[in-house]
Enzyme design. Structure first.
Site, PDB file in Angstrom:
ATOM      1  N   HIS A   9       0.883  -1.211   0.039  1.00  0.00           N
ATOM      2  CA  HIS A   9      -0.173   0.100  -0.114  1.00  0.00           C
ATOM      3  C   HIS A   9       1.070   1.103  -0.046  1.00  0.00           C
ATOM      4  CE1 HIS A   9      -2.249  -3.241   1.936  1.00  0.00           C
ATOM      5  NE2 HIS A   9      -3.439  -2.692   1.156  1.00  0.00           N
ATOM      6  N   HIS A 177      29.020  -1.062   7.856  1.00  0.00           N
ATOM      7  CA  HIS A 177      27.592  -0.514   7.908  1.00  0.00           C
ATOM      8  C   HIS A 177      26.788  -1.303   7.116  1.00  0.00           C
ATOM      9  CE1 HIS A 177      29.339   0.756   3.733  1.00  0.00           C
ATOM     10  NE2 HIS A 177      30.321   0.739   4.441  1.00  0.00           N
TER      11      HIS A 177
END
Length: 331
Positions: A9, A177
């Site tokens: 959505h 990271h």
């Protein structure tokens, strides 16, 4: 290759598609499909059909949707009629998407990937402080990783063949990271990440952040250079598949000279600082960096110049030549 459709959505699927590309690089045979507020079931059904039609292989398709029972899910279910090899997984999150991308390296079935990524998606839900996690939700993989510590194993014990395996080594100013914790870790499949840095090993906060950034099932350690040299010779690490991270090429060179037997070194990110020149979007160098990389080449170390696994490697000789020209112009 299994095709993957991200469906949601609103713009959620497009956003997570962009995030996945930032971390894992561009992916072929992946599409993001969204249901806009002004659209109905027929609209997203057509978008889903068009997405599948764009894939090289339309027999093996995996749908990752935001909500079980929502309109995207329902329309995928309608579309699946007659396609016995397709699969749907709801509750889409970024760890799930990244794991699905990585799984395509070794799995050729949409349904096999669907089964595999569920646990990874669950492990991606964590709290800080860690004490807020429900006791039953503590990942078993993390405990297993902790149990692999050599601290309880007597010195001189030989595990496996007694030689640590280096599955990947990278120079990256940012160290551990997202691109490393997901993209490279999934591609190289280490069971331990080792950050090799004298500076970071003295920084309690950064060490803690690195430990917490490790993906589920992979232990992360930070060690100074001399400690890494000792680890390289310690037979208790015989079953270790290590991913090494260095802040600088100088640290990597020192480790190799100290006995860390690397054949290849990925150059992923070198941050800009005063006195350096920008060679490309992620690499900045000065004369010392250029000389260090050339010395590594002279030792037979292959330089792999790329940011994420899906990138095409740059020609290291051409890059160093360009870097030298820019440094000379700066003088």
């Amino acid at each position: 290759m299994v095709g993957i459709v991200l469906a949601s959505h609103g713009g959620f699927a497009e956003g997570i598609y962009q995030s996945g590309e930032m971390i894992f690089g561009h992916q072929d045979n992946v599409a993001a499909v969204i249901l806009k507020p002004s659209e109905g079931p027929e609209d997203i059904f057509q978008k889903l059909s068009d997405a599948v039609a764009s894939f090289d292989d339309q027999e093996e398709v995996l749908f990752l949707v935001d909500l079980w029972g929502g309109t995207p899910f329902n329309q995928v279910s309608n579309l699946m009629d007659g396609h016995e090899k397709w699969a749907i997984v709801s509750g889409m999150n970024l760890p799930m998407v990244i794991e699905a991308y990585a799984s395509r390296f070794s799995m050729e079935s949409a349904q096999e990937i669907a089964t595999h990524i569920v646990d990874v998606a669950k492990d991606g839900v964590k709290t800080k402080p860690e004490s807020l996690m429900p006791a039953e939700a503590t990942p078993v993989a993390e405990k297993a990783a902790d149990d692999q510590s050599t601290g309880a194993i007597p010195e001189g014990t030989v595990i496996g063949d007694g030689k640590i395996k280096y599955v990947f080594a990278r120079v990256d100013t940012r160290l551990l990271h997202g691109q490393v914790a997901t993209g490279w870790t999934k591609a190289m499949n280490p069971n331990r990440i080792i950050v090799v840095s004298d500076n970071v090993s003295k920084d309690t906060l950064r060490k803690d952040m690195i430990r917490q950034a490790a993906p589920a099932g992979v232990r992360a350690n930070t060690v100074p250079l001399k400690k890494m040299e000792a680890v390289a010779k310690d037979p208790r690490f015989g079953n270790t598949k290590a991913l090494l991270l260095f802040e600088t090429p100088q640290d990597a060179l020192a480790a190799i000279k100290g006995g860390v037997e690397l054949k290849e070194l990925n150059i992923g990110s070198m941050a800009y600082s005063e006195g350096k020149v920008n060679v490309n979007k992620v690499l900045s160098m000065n004369q010392d960096d250029i000389d260090t990389l050339r010395e590594l080449q002279s030792m037979g170390i292959k330089l792999d110049i790329r940011k994420v696994p899906s990138d095409s490697p740059e020609d290291p000789d051409a890059l160093l030549k360009r870097a030298q020209q820019l440094v000379d112009e700066q003088k």
